[in-house]
Design an enzyme around this catalytic site. Structure first.
Site, PDB file in Angstrom:
ATOM      1  N   GLY A  12       0.834  -1.196   0.000  1.00 27.06           N
ATOM      2  CA  GLY A  12       0.000   0.000   0.000  1.00 27.06           C
ATOM      3  C   GLY A  12       0.862   1.235   0.000  1.00 27.06           C
ATOM      4  O   GLY A  12       2.087   1.174   0.139  1.00 27.06           O
ATOM      5  N   GLY A  46       0.368   9.215   2.044  1.00 23.65           N
ATOM      6  CA  GLY A  46       0.871  10.543   1.762  1.00 23.65           C
ATOM      7  C   GLY A  46       2.374  10.671   1.888  1.00 23.65           C
ATOM      8  O   GLY A  46       2.998  11.462   1.174  1.00 23.65           O
ATOM      9  N   PHE A  47       3.006   9.898   2.815  1.00 21.37           N
ATOM     10  CA  PHE A  47       4.435  10.061   3.053  1.00 21.37           C
ATOM     11  C   PHE A  47       5.255   8.839   2.667  1.00 21.37           C
ATOM     12  O   PHE A  47       6.439   8.790   2.951  1.00 21.37           O
ATOM     13  CB  PHE A  47       4.694  10.394   4.520  1.00 21.37           C
ATOM     14  N   SER A  89       5.488   4.431   0.908  1.00 25.55           N
ATOM     15  CA  SER A  89       4.918   3.179   0.413  1.00 25.55           C
ATOM     16  C   SER A  89       5.387   2.031   1.300  1.00 25.55           C
ATOM     17  O   SER A  89       6.473   2.080   1.881  1.00 25.55           O
ATOM     18  CB  SER A  89       5.350   2.936  -1.031  1.00 25.55           C
ATOM     19  N   ASP A 115      -2.890   9.757  15.697  1.00 28.58           N
ATOM     20  CA  ASP A 115      -3.604   9.425  14.461  1.00 28.58           C
ATOM     21  C   ASP A 115      -4.268   8.056  14.583  1.00 28.58           C
ATOM     22  O   ASP A 115      -4.223   7.242  13.653  1.00 28.58           O
ATOM     23  CB  ASP A 115      -2.665   9.453  13.260  1.00 28.58           C
TER      24      ASP A 115
END
Length: 344
Positions: free
Chosen positions: A69, A72-73, A75, A191
């Site tokens: 997957g 944003g920052f 893989s 988060d």
């Protein structure tokens, strides 16, 4: 064979005061003085599961690299490493905010030295990435245990099977146990959401993705206007009102996010609909929260107990929210009420 790159080029100097064992202090902790992560630079023992975090990744031992997957920052890849299946995360620069992406990499290491059943374990980390693994946009790589291909978001919204009370209570307990351990080490995740909770093949939940996390000094709060917090991110649907208002960070921020996640586990619905800015404003100004009053699922005995617990977890006053330690016996109380027909 280890990477031919000298160890002194693998990580910044505060990651390796000596070649035998280095002391790391993340620039994302409240103070970056004094030790917070021990990084042994040594050969791998027989089992990578038993070792502490290393600053060396043996690149030639990576096999069967398969993408899992991306975000944003960076893989994530599934790889074979010394014969064991692990996960490799390549953190990339964000062209819009390079400082934030670099801080995200360091934040990933806030819990790297910790070992707990409900936290994804870090094996190694380095800021050097060979050309055949990353590219010029890569900040660094993190080698972690491979939990599986499934996260809690997929279980909640993609699974066809019923998610009974016994199961979501077990998942919730896993998450809170992980949070209790993190908070006892003065680490806030910031988060917590279903997508950042991985579900193993043994059906155990593990907290992942520490890119927004912070290390506080002895449980102290930290103002979000601090320069240490320029990377503070999180998902708006799960972010507590005190952070939306620019107030102090504390472990109670994770409890708010857990409350939203618990509601998702119970209802299998999305917490909010509508424009993002409207939701952000309403959460702060009008105490907007996911609906509970008119939902049949919250009308049973167990449902009413859940409703009370949720109202405390996502209280606008962080002082009213229970700690992770206090949540565990309350979840046990819910388990005592859970039956196959608890929500009917």
């Amino acid at each position: 064979m280890p990477s031919p790159i000298p160890v002194t080029r693998l990580l910044p100097r505060d990651f390796y005061p000596s070649l035998d064992i280095g002391t790391f202090s993340s620039p994302l902790s409240k103070h970056s003085h004094g030790p917070s992560l021990q990084v042994p630079v040594q050969r791998l023992p027989d089992s990578i599961a038993s070792r502490r975090v290393s600053s060396v990744i043996h690149w030639k031992q990576l096999r069967s690299v398969q993408p899992v997957g991306s975000g944003g920052f960076g893989s994530v890849y599934r790889v074979e490493y010394f014969g064991e299946t692990v996960a490799l995360k390549v953190v990339k620069k964000c062209t819009k905010n390079r400082l934030a992406s670099r801080q995200s990499f360091w934040a990933e290491l806030n819990a790297a030295q910790l070992r707990h059943r409900n936290i994804v374990r870090v094996i190694a980390a380095t800021t050097c990435v060979p050309a055949d693994v990353g590219d010029e946009s890569s900040i660094g790589t993190i080698l972690m245990e491979f939990v599986g291909n499934q996260n809690l978001q997929q279980v909640i919204y993609g699974g066809a099977e019923a998610l009974g009370a016994e199961r979501w209570l077990r998942y919730s307990t896993d998450i809170v146990n992980g949070l209790r351990f993190l908070h006892s080490h003065s680490i806030v995740h910031l988060d917590i959401k279903p997508a950042n909770v991985l579900v193993s093949g043994e059906d155990v939940c593990k907290i992942a993705d520490f890119g927004c996390s912070l290390k506080l000094d002895h449980g102290c709060e930290l103002s979000v206007i601090s320069p240490h917090l320029s990377h503070v991110c999180g998902t708006y649907t799960h972010r507590p009102p005190e952070l939306l208002k620019g107030e102090s960070v504390s472990p109670k921020a994770d409890i708010f996010s857990f409350g939203i996640t618990l509601w998702q586990l119970i209802t299998r619905e999305l917490p909010y609909t509508g424009d993002r800015q409207h939701v952000l404003y309403a959460v702060v100004a009008h105490s907007l929260r996911p609906p509970v009053q008119d939902q049949p699922v919250f009308q049973s005995d167990l449902g009413r107990l859940c409703r009370t617990l949720l109202s405390r977890c996502w209280s606008g006053d962080a002082r009213i929210r229970p700690s992770a330690e206090e949540l565990l016996p309350q979840l046990e109380q819910l388990k005592s009420k859970a039956t196959p027909t608890a929500f009917t």
